[in-house]
Design a protein around this motif. Structure first.
Motif, PDB file in Angstrom:
ATOM      1  N   ALA A   1     -20.348   4.392  11.100  1.00 23.36           N
ATOM      2  CA  ALA A   1     -21.620   4.054  10.474  1.00 23.36           C
ATOM      3  C   ALA A   1     -22.168   2.729  10.977  1.00 23.36           C
ATOM      4  N   GLU A   2     -21.289   1.790  11.304  1.00 18.92           N
ATOM      5  CA  GLU A   2     -21.716   0.479  11.801  1.00 18.92           C
ATOM      6  C   GLU A   2     -22.162   0.536  13.256  1.00 18.92           C
ATOM      7  N   SER A   3     -21.551   1.392  14.046  1.00 20.79           N
ATOM      8  CA  SER A   3     -21.774   1.388  15.494  1.00 20.79           C
ATOM      9  C   SER A   3     -21.996   2.808  15.998  1.00 20.79           C
ATOM     10  N   ALA A   4     -23.215   3.069  16.493  1.00 19.86           N
ATOM     11  CA  ALA A   4     -23.500   4.379  17.076  1.00 19.86           C
ATOM     12  C   ALA A   4     -22.631   4.629  18.300  1.00 19.86           C
ATOM     13  N   GLU A   5     -22.324   3.569  19.045  1.00 17.72           N
ATOM     14  CA  GLU A   5     -21.499   3.726  20.242  1.00 17.72           C
ATOM     15  C   GLU A   5     -20.075   4.142  19.875  1.00 17.72           C
ATOM     16  N   TYR A   6     -19.535   3.560  18.803  1.00 16.45           N
ATOM     17  CA  TYR A   6     -18.211   3.982  18.333  1.00 16.45           C
ATOM     18  C   TYR A   6     -18.250   5.444  17.908  1.00 16.45           C
ATOM     19  N   SER A   7     -19.285   5.813  17.178  1.00 19.87           N
ATOM     20  CA  SER A   7     -19.422   7.198  16.729  1.00 19.87           C
ATOM     21  C   SER A   7     -19.483   8.156  17.907  1.00 19.87           C
ATOM     22  N   HIS A   8     -20.244   7.788  18.948  1.00 19.00           N
ATOM     23  CA  HIS A   8     -20.350   8.649  20.128  1.00 19.00           C
ATOM     24  C   HIS A   8     -19.009   8.763  20.849  1.00 19.00           C
ATOM     25  N   ALA A   9     -18.309   7.628  20.957  1.00 18.33           N
ATOM     26  CA  ALA A   9     -17.007   7.650  21.634  1.00 18.33           C
ATOM     27  C   ALA A   9     -16.006   8.521  20.867  1.00 18.33           C
ATOM     28  N   ARG A  10     -16.072   8.498  19.561  1.00 22.17           N
ATOM     29  CA  ARG A  10     -15.190   9.363  18.767  1.00 22.17           C
ATOM     30  C   ARG A  10     -15.576  10.823  18.931  1.00 22.17           C
ATOM     31  N   GLY A  11     -16.887  11.095  18.888  1.00 24.06           N
ATOM     32  CA  GLY A  11     -17.338  12.471  19.006  1.00 24.06           C
ATOM     33  C   GLY A  11     -17.058  13.084  20.358  1.00 24.06           C
ATOM     34  N   ALA A  12     -17.046  12.236  21.403  1.00 23.21           N
ATOM     35  CA  ALA A  12     -16.780  12.722  22.758  1.00 23.21           C
ATOM     36  C   ALA A  12     -15.297  12.692  23.099  1.00 23.21           C
ATOM     37  N   ASP A  13     -14.465  12.374  22.127  1.00 18.76           N
ATOM     38  CA  ASP A  13     -13.007  12.317  22.313  1.00 18.76           C
ATOM     39  C   ASP A  13     -12.578  11.276  23.335  1.00 18.76           C
TER      40      ASP A  13
ATOM     41  N   TRP B   1       0.853  -1.189   0.000  1.00 16.69           N
ATOM     42  CA  TRP B   1       0.000   0.000   0.000  1.00 16.69           C
ATOM     43  C   TRP B   1       0.890   1.241   0.000  1.00 16.69           C
ATOM     44  N   HIS B   2       0.555   2.202  -0.844  1.00 18.75           N
ATOM     45  CA  HIS B   2       1.264   3.474  -0.830  1.00 18.75           C
ATOM     46  C   HIS B   2       0.789   4.312   0.358  1.00 18.75           C
ATOM     47  N   GLN B   3       1.560   5.285   0.709  1.00 22.23           N
ATOM     48  CA  GLN B   3       1.247   6.126   1.866  1.00 22.23           C
ATOM     49  C   GLN B   3      -0.119   6.789   1.728  1.00 22.23           C
ATOM     50  N   GLN B   4      -0.433   7.295   0.553  1.00 24.88           N
ATOM     51  CA  GLN B   4      -1.717   7.940   0.351  1.00 24.88           C
ATOM     52  C   GLN B   4      -2.859   6.941   0.469  1.00 24.88           C
ATOM     53  N   GLU B   5      -2.654   5.717  -0.031  1.00 26.77           N
ATOM     54  CA  GLU B   5      -3.688   4.685   0.086  1.00 26.77           C
ATOM     55  C   GLU B   5      -3.945   4.346   1.551  1.00 26.77           C
ATOM     56  N   THR B   6      -2.870   4.236   2.311  1.00 29.18           N
ATOM     57  CA  THR B   6      -3.013   3.919   3.727  1.00 29.18           C
ATOM     58  C   THR B   6      -3.766   5.024   4.464  1.00 29.18           C
ATOM     59  N   ALA B   7      -3.434   6.275   4.154  1.00 31.12           N
ATOM     60  CA  ALA B   7      -4.113   7.399   4.802  1.00 31.12           C
ATOM     61  C   ALA B   7      -5.592   7.412   4.451  1.00 31.12           C
ATOM     62  N   ARG B   8      -5.906   7.173   3.197  1.00 32.47           N
ATOM     63  CA  ARG B   8      -7.319   7.158   2.791  1.00 32.47           C
ATOM     64  C   ARG B   8      -8.055   5.996   3.447  1.00 32.47           C
ATOM     65  N   PHE B   9      -7.423   4.827   3.465  1.00 29.54           N
ATOM     66  CA  PHE B   9      -8.044   3.664   4.101  1.00 29.54           C
ATOM     67  C   PHE B   9      -8.325   3.945   5.571  1.00 29.54           C
ATOM     68  N   THR B  10      -7.383   4.555   6.261  1.00 31.32           N
ATOM     69  CA  THR B  10      -7.554   4.855   7.688  1.00 31.32           C
ATOM     70  C   THR B  10      -8.775   5.743   7.908  1.00 31.32           C
ATOM     71  N   ALA B  11      -8.910   6.781   7.103  1.00 33.15           N
ATOM     72  CA  ALA B  11     -10.066   7.671   7.227  1.00 33.15           C
ATOM     73  C   ALA B  11     -11.356   6.955   6.858  1.00 33.15           C
ATOM     74  N   ASP B  12     -11.319   6.156   5.801  1.00 30.37           N
ATOM     75  CA  ASP B  12     -12.519   5.424   5.379  1.00 30.37           C
ATOM     76  C   ASP B  12     -12.957   4.420   6.440  1.00 30.37           C
ATOM     77  N   LEU B  13     -11.987   3.742   7.059  1.00 24.43           N
ATOM     78  CA  LEU B  13     -12.321   2.763   8.078  1.00 24.43           C
ATOM     79  C   LEU B  13     -12.931   3.439   9.297  1.00 24.43           C
ATOM     80  N   ASP B  14     -12.401   4.575   9.681  1.00 25.57           N
ATOM     81  CA  ASP B  14     -12.955   5.315  10.818  1.00 25.57           C
ATOM     82  C   ASP B  14     -14.416   5.687  10.549  1.00 25.57           C
ATOM     83  N   ARG B  15     -14.692   6.177   9.352  1.00 26.63           N
ATOM     84  CA  ARG B  15     -16.074   6.533   9.005  1.00 26.63           C
ATOM     85  C   ARG B  15     -16.971   5.302   8.949  1.00 26.63           C
ATOM     86  N   ALA B  16     -16.443   4.205   8.418  1.00 29.62           N
ATOM     87  CA  ALA B  16     -17.252   2.988   8.306  1.00 29.62           C
ATOM     88  C   ALA B  16     -17.579   2.411   9.678  1.00 29.62           C
ATOM     89  N   LEU B  17     -16.634   2.455  10.605  1.00 22.56           N
ATOM     90  CA  LEU B  17     -16.905   1.989  11.968  1.00 22.56           C
ATOM     91  C   LEU B  17     -17.978   2.850  12.627  1.00 22.56           C
TER      92      LEU B  17
END
Length: 560
Positions: free
Chosen positions: A495-507, A477-493
């Protein structure tokens, strides 16, 4: 399993095929009235085990309906069953079942502790054998060549023992693949494909605990056969084969050339095959199963969970035309679903095997949790599995989560979605299935592939934690691919879990991180784990890995 000689007797393959097809037809016929089949299973287990200690304690003789059963028996995990199981293993009888166990299946649960699963004759005839035979129907129907020769199949899970460990009551305590069902339960046709191969019972002495050497010897013998199928059940075993072929290649070629096996004389030297194998490695620069066995047609293993992320690329290493067929959705304690056709992942509930109940996967399991029956569960939803059967497990929370794929003839088809345990460091409550789906989404958005993945929670800054994903990419994986994947995975998690989203939003959770490993990291780690003495069938893909030492071993950061 049975002695391999049965596969060499005239007409055995035909008799086996008939038995397998008959089992599938029986299970399919039961789907015409699922509710009646379930009522019969309940009535049978209550009547058969009414006079056991468990049956008397819970008033089995007075139970008439499913509602009665729910009111009388709480949901129970293995720990709740364990006191009566341990007393049974010590020699007491009539505790959980009316008949005595012949063997105990061993199984490592999510804690890694070895269970003792009592296996009685009634359980085998009523619950186990019908689904067990039916499971092979799609393979032998669509790939009949697997029955044409005993050495057409490499059965990686078949590992018979001459002196198995026993419990205090003298019964073997072994894996299901180490039991001779013919001798123990009068099932002479129960030997699986591949159990008659030259490597099924190794012809040279080995240490039963040296699982790596035993695996080497089987591969060394198999390279001289025209394989058409590999059976692994646990997909991690199949994923290890390309790695092991390359790791052991010089030794394999040398032994083929010299006619030795484990350094001992075995058969006539075969310099022609050795030369052919050497040329393959030289030409391709590596060794893949597709090169060694070009007419391989099928793999048989679990196809969901973490394996769903790497099986597409792994399949190509065995051949572009290879089909991956799903093993049953089952645990040592009992079956849930079995594929009666070539669906890639799902199997129908086994109506006559057990009484099935389900709890939505987002709910925590408790003794009094409300449950749903098969006609109440919905396609596209995840559920904890609860089953009861005549073999002595009652309203048993097996620890698995399944996803309902669809219904065929009104009967749910389910696929394994992961373990029921959660990763919950700061209230994010992530399940296996949610993370796997998020990984699929993130990989797909960038066109990326991987060979395996695991994750853990680590400190980030202050009181904040973060998830770290260890990934072995399929290609760099190139560096840019890894960075994009990391952001995409964070968003996908999120979307899958409201609790994960809340924990991220509350830092409470920081931005996740990705640690890229070399492509062989997981295969090497699997190989190392087996080298510690764990049976290969028990070294499974684990998504959440919080153990510091094991994480360092996987990621190559171990001390020393």
């Amino acid at each position: 399993m049975n002695a391999p000689s049965v596969w060499h007797t005239p007409g055995h393959a035909d008799r086996y095929r008939e038995r397998v097809y008959a089992a599938r037809e029986r299970l399919a016929a039961e789907h015409k009235d699922m509710s009646n089949a379930q009522a019969h299973v309940l009535a049978d287990l209550l009547a058969f085990n009414a006079d056991t200690e468990f049956g008397r304690r819970h008033g089995f003789a007075r139970i008439r309906t499913m509602d009665d059963f729910r009111a009388a028996v709480p949901l129970q995990d293995y720990a709740a069953h364990a006191p009566l199981i341990e007393r049974t293993a010590a020699g007491e009888r009539g505790l959980l079942t009316a008949d005595a166990p012949e063997v105990y299946f061993t199984s490592s649960g999510s804690t890694g502790a070895h269970k003792k699963v009592p296996v009685t004759p009634r359980f085998m005839s009523t619950t186990f054998m019908p689904f067990y035979f039916a499971a092979w129907a799609p393979l032998i129907e669509h790939f009949p060549e697997v029955l044409q020769r005993p050495d057409a199949v490499l059965n990686l899970k078949h590992d018979p023992l001459t002196a198995p460990p026993t419990t205090a009551d003298g019964r073997p305590h072994v894996g299901a693949s180490q039991v001779d069902f013919g001798a123990r339960f009068g099932e002479p046709l129960s030997a699986e494909p591949g159990t008659g191969a030259p490597w099924a019972v190794l012809p040279v002495p080995t240490d039963p605990g040296d699982h790596l050497e035993r695996a080497y010897l089987r591969l060394r013998l198999a390279v001289q056969s025209d394989l058409r199928c590999l059976i692994g059940i646990n997909p991690a075993m199949i994923a290890a084969v390309p790695y092991q072929l390359n790791l052991w290649w010089p030794r394999i070629v040398k032994e083929v050339r010299n006619g030795t096996l484990g350094g001992l004389p075995h058969r006539a030297p075969d310099p022609g095959r050795a030369d052919q194998l050497e040329r393959l490695a030289e030409y391709f620069g590596t060794v893949s199963p597709a090169h060694v066995w070009p007419r391989l047609r099928a793999l048989f293993c679990w196809t969901t969970g973490v394996a769903s992320l790497y099986l597409p690329a792994l399949r190509a290493e065995f051949g572009n035309d290879v089909t991956v067929l799903p093993a049953p959705v089952a645990a040592s304690e009992g079956p849930t679903g079995v594929a009666l056709d070539r669906h890639a992942s799902a199997g129908s509930l086994v109506a006559s095997a057990a009484v099935y109940e389900f709890v939505p996967a987002d709910h925590d399991l408790a003794p009094g949790s409300a449950t749903l029956l098969p006609h109440e569960i919905e396609a596209g939803q995840d559920y904890h599995v609860v089953f009861s059967h005549v073999g002595g497990f009652y309203r048993y929370t097996v620890g698995d989560v399944v996803r309902v794929v669809d219904r065929v003839g009104g009967v749910p088809r389910v696929e394994y979605a992961g373990r029921g345990v959660r990763s919950d460091a700061v209230g994010e409550r992530l399940r296996d299935a949610q993370v796997v789906r998020a990984l699929h989404t993130a990989l797909g958005s960038g066109g990326l592939g991987l060979r395996n993945v695991a994750c853990r929670v680590e400190p980030d800054t202050g009181d904040t934690r973060r998830y770290v994903f260890a990934i072995a990419p399929g290609s760099p994986w190139h560096q840019q691919e890894t960075a994009r994947f990391t952001a995409d995975l964070d968003r996908a998690l999120a979307a899958e879990s409201a609790e994960y989203s809340h924990a991220r939003g509350a830092d409470r959770l920081g931005r996740l991180a990705v640690q890229l490993l070399d492509r062989e990291a997981f295969a090497r780690d699997w190989h190392t784990a087996v080298g510690t003495g764990i049976r290969p069938t028990q070294v499974k893909d684990r998504l959440f890995r919080q153990d510091d030492a094991l994480w360092r071993r996987l990621t190559g950061t171990a001390d020393g």
